[in-house]
Design a protein around this motif. Structure first.
Motif, PDB file in Angstrom:
ATOM      1  N   ILE A  91       0.876  -1.169   0.000  1.00 24.25           N
ATOM      2  CA  ILE A  91       0.000   0.000   0.000  1.00 24.25           C
ATOM      3  C   ILE A  91       0.913   1.218   0.000  1.00 24.25           C
ATOM      4  CG2 ILE A  91      -1.817   1.272   1.177  1.00 24.25           C
ATOM      5  CD1 ILE A  91      -2.622  -1.405   2.518  1.00 24.25           C
ATOM      6  N   GLY A  94      -0.759   5.427   1.432  1.00 23.43           N
ATOM      7  CA  GLY A  94      -2.039   4.786   1.691  1.00 23.43           C
ATOM      8  C   GLY A  94      -3.171   5.616   2.232  1.00 23.43           C
ATOM      9  N   VAL A  97      -7.176   4.762   1.910  1.00 21.71           N
ATOM     10  CA  VAL A  97      -7.464   3.410   1.420  1.00 21.71           C
ATOM     11  C   VAL A  97      -8.494   2.763   2.339  1.00 21.71           C
ATOM     12  CG1 VAL A  97      -6.494   1.076   1.148  1.00 21.71           C
ATOM     13  CG2 VAL A  97      -5.254   3.059   0.259  1.00 21.71           C
ATOM     14  N   LEU A 111      -1.718  -1.244  -4.000  1.00 23.28           N
ATOM     15  CA  LEU A 111      -2.779  -0.240  -3.942  1.00 23.28           C
ATOM     16  C   LEU A 111      -2.137   1.113  -3.693  1.00 23.28           C
ATOM     17  CD1 LEU A 111      -5.417  -1.877  -1.537  1.00 23.28           C
ATOM     18  CD2 LEU A 111      -5.287  -2.063  -4.020  1.00 23.28           C
TER      19      LEU A 111
END
Length: 144
Positions: A91, A94, A97, A111
């Motif tokens: 991530i 992040g 998220v 991500l």
């Protein structure tokens, strides 16, 4: 109750997450594993999630949600304790998220900030997306 084997698995998963950060984050190229473990918020969120998930799988009440809430407050990354996350997750940046309760994420997924793996309504059962192995989801993506 979770045993030593469960937490040994958590350590193995976090070790792989740290290596994923080192491999996929250009800012981590000359940084050691300890620095990544202690200063990358995505790693903190994953560590907290992996502990909370193990406890949730062992039917420990309340504690997994408390861990999840504290991790969200500290990192800006919200991961439901029941979400299933494969190995080698990364991530990056992040903040924002969100990974929902029935999300299922494969191995070696990346991500970026603002990604939502969100629900599709109030129905019971599978309500969040499944992400296959080796997928990158860009900033601000909303997968419902």
């Amino acid at each position: 109750m979770p045993g030593l084997g469960t937490f040994g698995g958590v350590v193995k998963e976090v070790r792989r997450d740290v290596l994923a950060a080192r491999d996929r984050d250009p800012a981590a190229r000359d940084v050691g594993r300890v620095e990544i473990l202690t200063t990358w918020p995505g790693i903190h969120a994953l560590l907290a999630h992996r502990i909370a998930h193990a406890l949730a799988e062992a039917d420990v009440p309340i504690v997994p949600r408390v861990i999840s809430m504290l991790a969200r407050a500290l990192t800006g990354i919200e991961i439901h304790p029941a979400a299933r996350i494969g190995q080698g997750m990364f991530i990056d940046h992040g903040a924002g998220v969100v990974i929902g309760e029935t999300a299922d994420i494969g191995d070696d997924v990346t991500l970026y900030q603002g990604v939502t793996l969100g629900g599709t309504g109030f129905a019971t059962g599978k309500r969040h997306p499944t992400v296959e192995d080796n997928v990158t989801i860009g900033s601000g993506a909303k997968l419902l």
